[in-house]
Structures are given as structure tokens and as C-alpha cells.
Design a protein around this motif. Sequence first.
Motif, PDB file in Angstrom:
ATOM      1  N   VAL B 120      60.411  -2.126  36.167  1.00 25.51           N
ATOM      2  CA  VAL B 120      61.602  -2.542  35.417  1.00 25.51           C
ATOM      3  C   VAL B 120      61.342  -2.482  33.910  1.00 25.51           C
ATOM      4  CG1 VAL B 120      63.107  -4.503  34.891  1.00 25.51           C
ATOM      5  CG2 VAL B 120      62.568  -3.947  37.268  1.00 25.51           C
ATOM      6  N   MET B 121      60.181  -2.995  33.484  1.00 27.56           N
ATOM      7  CA  MET B 121      59.865  -2.980  32.059  1.00 27.56           C
ATOM      8  C   MET B 121      59.764  -1.545  31.550  1.00 27.56           C
ATOM      9  SD  MET B 121      59.908  -6.088  31.331  1.00 27.56           S
ATOM     10  CE  MET B 121      59.105  -6.627  29.846  1.00 27.56           C
ATOM     11  N   GLN B 122      59.159  -0.663  32.348  1.00 23.76           N
ATOM     12  CA  GLN B 122      59.017   0.730  31.934  1.00 23.76           C
ATOM     13  C   GLN B 122      60.376   1.391  31.782  1.00 23.76           C
ATOM     14  OE1 GLN B 122      56.281   2.352  34.824  1.00 23.76           O
ATOM     15  NE2 GLN B 122      54.578   1.155  34.012  1.00 23.76           N
ATOM     16  N   ALA B 123      61.325   1.011  32.633  1.00 25.28           N
ATOM     17  CA  ALA B 123      62.668   1.578  32.518  1.00 25.28           C
ATOM     18  C   ALA B 123      63.391   1.026  31.296  1.00 25.28           C
ATOM     19  CB  ALA B 123      63.471   1.282  33.788  1.00 25.28           C
ATOM     20  N   LEU B 124      63.292  -0.283  31.091  1.00 26.84           N
ATOM     21  CA  LEU B 124      64.011  -0.890  29.971  1.00 26.84           C
ATOM     22  C   LEU B 124      63.470  -0.384  28.638  1.00 26.84           C
ATOM     23  CD1 LEU B 124      64.503  -4.588  31.125  1.00 26.84           C
ATOM     24  CD2 LEU B 124      66.146  -2.711  31.136  1.00 26.84           C
ATOM     25  N   ARG B 126      61.978   2.486  28.365  1.00 24.12           N
ATOM     26  CA  ARG B 126      61.940   3.947  28.500  1.00 24.12           C
ATOM     27  C   ARG B 126      60.546   4.465  28.185  1.00 24.12           C
ATOM     28  NH1 ARG B 126      65.733   7.283  25.167  1.00 24.12           N
ATOM     29  NH2 ARG B 126      65.716   8.819  26.787  1.00 24.12           N
ATOM     30  N   ASN B 127      59.564   3.733  28.616  1.00 23.13           N
ATOM     31  CA  ASN B 127      58.194   4.105  28.288  1.00 23.13           C
ATOM     32  C   ASN B 127      57.312   3.848  29.497  1.00 23.13           C
ATOM     33  OD1 ASN B 127      55.581   4.314  27.310  1.00 23.13           O
ATOM     34  ND2 ASN B 127      56.157   3.520  25.314  1.00 23.13           N
ATOM     35  N   PRO B 128      56.706   4.902  30.057  1.00 25.87           N
ATOM     36  CA  PRO B 128      55.886   4.718  31.258  1.00 25.87           C
ATOM     37  C   PRO B 128      54.625   3.910  30.991  1.00 25.87           C
ATOM     38  CG  PRO B 128      55.842   7.007  30.529  1.00 25.87           C
ATOM     39  CD  PRO B 128      56.830   6.304  29.673  1.00 25.87           C
ATOM     40  N   LEU B 129      54.368   3.552  29.738  1.00 25.96           N
ATOM     41  CA  LEU B 129      53.169   2.777  29.421  1.00 25.96           C
ATOM     42  C   LEU B 129      53.471   1.295  29.255  1.00 25.96           C
ATOM     43  CD1 LEU B 129      51.366   5.204  26.960  1.00 25.96           C
ATOM     44  CD2 LEU B 129      51.323   5.119  29.445  1.00 25.96           C
ATOM     45  N   ALA B 130      54.725   0.901  29.419  1.00 27.47           N
ATOM     46  CA  ALA B 130      55.040  -0.528  29.338  1.00 27.47           C
ATOM     47  C   ALA B 130      54.510  -1.224  30.584  1.00 27.47           C
ATOM     48  CB  ALA B 130      56.547  -0.722  29.227  1.00 27.47           C
ATOM     49  N   GLU B 131      54.249  -2.519  30.483  1.00 29.39           N
ATOM     50  CA  GLU B 131      53.775  -3.278  31.639  1.00 29.39           C
ATOM     51  C   GLU B 131      54.426  -4.653  31.619  1.00 29.39           C
ATOM     52  OE1 GLU B 131      50.974  -5.724  31.255  1.00 29.39           O
ATOM     53  OE2 GLU B 131      51.184  -5.602  29.085  1.00 29.39           O
ATOM     54  N   PRO B 132      54.255  -5.436  32.706  1.00 31.06           N
ATOM     55  CA  PRO B 132      55.020  -6.684  32.814  1.00 31.06           C
ATOM     56  C   PRO B 132      54.826  -7.644  31.635  1.00 31.06           C
ATOM     57  CG  PRO B 132      54.018  -6.163  34.912  1.00 31.06           C
ATOM     58  CD  PRO B 132      53.486  -5.165  33.931  1.00 31.06           C
ATOM     59  N   GLY B 133      53.638  -7.619  31.017  1.00 33.58           N
ATOM     60  CA  GLY B 133      53.358  -8.598  29.972  1.00 33.58           C
ATOM     61  C   GLY B 133      53.716  -8.152  28.571  1.00 33.58           C
ATOM     62  N   VAL B 134      54.460  -7.047  28.460  1.00 36.00           N
ATOM     63  CA  VAL B 134      54.652  -6.432  27.146  1.00 36.00           C
ATOM     64  C   VAL B 134      55.427  -7.331  26.187  1.00 36.00           C
ATOM     65  CG1 VAL B 134      56.757  -5.150  27.697  1.00 36.00           C
ATOM     66  CG2 VAL B 134      55.151  -4.220  26.043  1.00 36.00           C
ATOM     67  N   LEU B 135      56.258  -8.235  26.708  1.00 36.20           N
ATOM     68  CA  LEU B 135      57.009  -9.128  25.816  1.00 36.20           C
ATOM     69  C   LEU B 135      56.316 -10.486  25.625  1.00 36.20           C
ATOM     70  CD1 LEU B 135      60.784  -8.581  26.631  1.00 36.20           C
ATOM     71  CD2 LEU B 135      59.423  -7.702  24.748  1.00 36.20           C
TER      72      LEU B 135
END
Lengths: 281, 378
Positions: B120-124, B126-135
Motif C-alpha cells: 500500500v505504501m509503495q502504491a501511495l 508510487r515508489n517500489p522502495l517505500a516500506e511500511p515505516g516510511v512515515l
Amino acid sequence: MSASDMSANGTAPAPHGLRADGITVEIDGRTIVDDVTLAAQPGQVLGLIGPNGAGKTTLVRVLAAVATPARGEVRVGGRALRRLPARERARQVAYVPQDTALDFDFTARDVVLMGRHPHVGRFEPLRVADHDITDAMLAEAGASHLAGQLVTTLSGGERQLVHLAKALAHQPEVLLLDEPVAALDLRHQLHVLQLLRRQADRGLAVIAVLHDLEQAARFCDRLALMQHGRLVVSGHPREVLTHTSLAEVYGVNAVVVDDVTTGALRITALDVLPDFAPVKR
Amino acid sequence: MRSRGMAPAETAPAETAHQVRTAEMHHGASATATTGTEDGVRPRTRTRAVAALGALAALLLGALVLAVSIGPIQIPFTETVQVVLGNRSSEHASIIDSIRLPRVLVGLFVGAALGVAGAVMQALFRNPLAEPGVLGVSSGAAVAAVAVIVSGATAAGAWVLPLGAFTGALGALVLVYAVASARRDRSIATLLLIGIALNALFGAVVSAMVTNAPNDDTLRGVVFWLNGDLVARTWSHVQMVVIPVAITLAAVLVFTRDLNVMLLGEVQAQASGVDVVRLRRVLLVLAAVLTGAAVAVAGIIGFVGLVVPHLIRMVLGPDHRLLLPSAALLGGTFLVLADLVARMLFSPVTLQTGTVTALIGAPVFLLLVLRRRRAPRT
């Protein structure tokens, strides 16, 4: 003319098409679009023309409700666009942006199918009709051969065709396009312009930002010429594209004659005008 | 007026594959303008999705049986299955029931939650390198959890630490939105920048608490939690994680098509009928609940939310209708197997689960980056 003038005055409001009143966009204190009022009737192609930086793209973004104006209102079918729910808005207006780059490996068909998004409820499955419309619009845009290919592997022009098919899959009342033929070869340019013509003939209101003035004159019913964010003149191509307007807006000394082949206009810029000031005075 | 389409828009929903196929044959016969190449794309896509999900489910079942059977005491697979299905006569029933099964089930739900949250985070973003803890959701949970451990509040009950961590996770998201609201700017880039700042801030707060930990035992507890572990998970942990994760997963699956459209970019998504601001808010909350629930019962386990969705996207494509359930299945499988490796590889010395996911996940991720495909899939 008199009938449409009356409707513009509010005696008999036009039920269809798009109407923008007093659109003003300011970004960081700079006025990008300055009090623009225009209308696009169903069955007509309206060409937005003007030199670089005239505010055409920003205006189209406002018309598509993906940018919010500081002042002014866009109405479609008499209803204020920004007050419509997102889904209903996308059923009224479809927008093909200039930049269609995409990093994710969807097939072209997947992208076109997304054009059905505003028609399918969140808890509904996609219907057979949605798939049929998707295939039909791929064919209409001349992109059937791209259906199974990944959009990440397509050229810019091919991607534009796919996004055009997606916009058609919205089945909108109004079709907005930002330089739809800029990345296309000669054959595909003609194909897309004829397609826009055909869509208008079927009852859509089409608004397209175009750079090629001869193409604009040939395929548009009306032109709106912009400069410095303002609408300089709008009307029939022959009223808009004149020696005087081209000198004032583009800063060129141009000859405008009838093109015997197309029946439209031929515009030949002979020279740039030396004392032309391209910035806002 | 022009007709509104090639077929009536109010056609009944295609409930069965048979109906879809029939319609396709009809369409293929009637449409002369289209080339024949896309004939059969839909059944093939559907078959592929069913096959992929079936394979992933089988893989998960295998991993569950394997993880419950293998340990200091080896239990035959058939016996494991019988015990799990309710046969109480086995001598190993109590080991399975009170030790291994809860641990494996916690791993399953935590892995599934992290896999889906990552997707979900990667979609929001738009970056395949995002992860759950990014925020900052995970590090927000860490601040709360470490505070609970250091203050000794854990003595009040087993639920204090998970509840504290979960609250910290959601608190971090509230903080992100509060800062964004103060700027009157909720664009995804702004949220990301705020997340980076909060991650750094929370990290510093955790460091400060760790260096001032009152004694070595506390310190050990903190380090254990920060690396993530499934050791000594009980049925009460299973209870804590099952309900929020199951409900949230079901809720996220409602938004699969919206997530697909979001990948076109904010402008195109908005123009395609997605209320971008609202969708993002809803999905960030759901992803934070998933992450928070996972972190609450297992500590911070990295790389599951990063690698799993990435891996699936490379093999099965970016369509969230397939990606999200696949990420849940593979996330669960990955964590259950990683935990098995953590327990058994250097037995009797055990590694932490979070250490193993990083040890496996980081090289796998590097491999994915190196093999990043730029050519067509077919």
C-alpha cells in the motif's frame, strides 16, 4: 450566433458542454491565467493556441479540475465541476495530460480499463460491457496492436494513444487534451486529429491544446488564442489567425492564405519581428 | 445524441468465468476492427491469478506445517496436521498447542500485515522502495514501546507493551498529518519529508532512552524489541493481532482498483475519478493499523514490507487485485520461514527473527535491484 449569445446571457442556459467563467490562477504571486472566460459546445472542437508560457496547460488543468483556480468557476452541463463527487466529475470530463510517463508494468489494456473506474462502483465487479468498451476504445484510438504490451516499453507517442483510449473509455461529455499530437508521427497526428473530429461529431465537446496552427485551423471549429495568461481573441479560425494577431501574439510577420488542398488556412511565418517583447508589459 | 457505448452500461455483472468467456467469444466474432491478439486475455489473466494465489496459498500451508513440525523436538508432518486439526492423542499436542502454533500464527499475521502495508505504501508513494515505516509509524511505535519498557510499565500486564506500541504507531501518523495541516499542504512529497524528519526525531528519542536505561535487563528487552522477535509469543498475542489485521486486510482489499489508478499519478488519478486526498488518508490509516498491529506483537521487523511486494510485482505485475492478496500470503510465508531459520539454523544458538529477515531480505533485495527488468515481460 444570436441564439448562443442569448443562452450565454442566462436566458436559456446551455444544458451541455463546458463553460469556464473568469478563471484566474496564481502561483507564488504570479498570475498564470488571467480572468479567462470560454465555452465549448457539444459537437465542437475548440483549439487552445498561443506561444509557450501563455497559460494553456494551466488552463486545461483547471478545466479538468486537477488544479484549483484562485477565482472563477468551471461548469459542465450547468453544474459546478469542483462541487461534483470525483467519480461523477470523471464521467463528465476526461483529460489526457502532456506527460503520460508511467513506472509500473501495466499493459496498455490495463491502463485503458482504468478509464472505466468512474463507472464501476467500489463494491461492483468490472462488467463485460467495461471490457468491451475498453477494446472498442483501443481500436478507436488505433492502439489495438498495443493492448498486451507493457506501457513501460512503449514510446511516448504510443503511450499518448493509450491514454487517449483511456480518456475515451470514460465516455465523457467533455474531452480535454494537452498537446495530443506533439509526440506523434505524421500518420498518427492525422489519425488523432480525425479522431477528435469524429468524437465531436458524435456529440462530445472537445478542447485541445495545439501548437501547429495550420492543424488547429483545419480541425477546430473555434480557436482561443492566449497570451500572458489572457484570452486575446476567440472565434472561427479565420477570425483568430490573422496577420495582425500573429504579429501581436507570436511576434512574427506571417502570411495567411487559403489552403486550396484542405480548404483551411496556410500560415507561413516569413520573419520574426525585431521589436517584439515576449514578456508581459 | 451520440450513443453511450458499444454495449448497454447496465449489463448484469459477470459473475462467472463462463459468462466472461461467452461474452468474449461474442465480442471476438463481432469486432472486426480489433486484432485477434487480445482474444482470451481475460480468461488467461483470471487463470493466472487463480494459479498464482493457489500456489502461494499452498506454499504458505507448507511453511506452516514445516514451522510447527521442526524444532528441538522433531514432529512428523502428518502428526502435526492431525494435532492442528484437533487430534489430542499425540504426545506432542501440548508443544504444538502452547508453544509452536501461537508463535507460527503470530508470524503469519505479522508477515501478512507487513507485506500488505508495504504494498500500500509503495502504491501511495508510487515508489517500489517505500516500506511500511516510511512515515515514521514504526519508529513512533518504538518510542512508545521503549518508553514502556524503560519505565517498567510492562509489569502492569502483558497487553501494556503491545497497546503502547500500537498507540505510538497511530500517534506518529496523527503527528504527520498535524504538521502537514499546519502547512496546509497534504501532497505526498510533503508527507514523505515530514516522515523522514519524524523518523530521525524518534530514532534520537529512542537512543536517548536506551543510553539512559536503568539496568542491563531493561536494555536487553529494548534491543530485543527493536530487532523484532517472535520468541515466546502466546495465544494472547495471537488474539491481539488477528482481529485488527483481519479487519484491516479486508478493508484494504476494497481499494485495489483505486490503488491501481493511483499508480498513474496524482493528477491522472484525480482525473480518473479517485478522490486522491481522501483515499490517501483512508489508506494511510489502514496501513498504519496493519503496521502498528504487527509491530505491537513482534517488535520492528524489517524488509518484509519492502521485499515481498517488490518480489510479487516483478513476477506477477503491478495489479493490486492480485498484488495485495499475494503480498499477504507471501508475507506470512516469508516471516514464518524466517522465524524457523532464526530458531533452527545455528541451534541451540538462536537469532532474532528481525535479524534473519534482514539477513535474507537485504541480499534478496539487492538481487532484485540488480536484476531490475527493463525489457518486456514476455
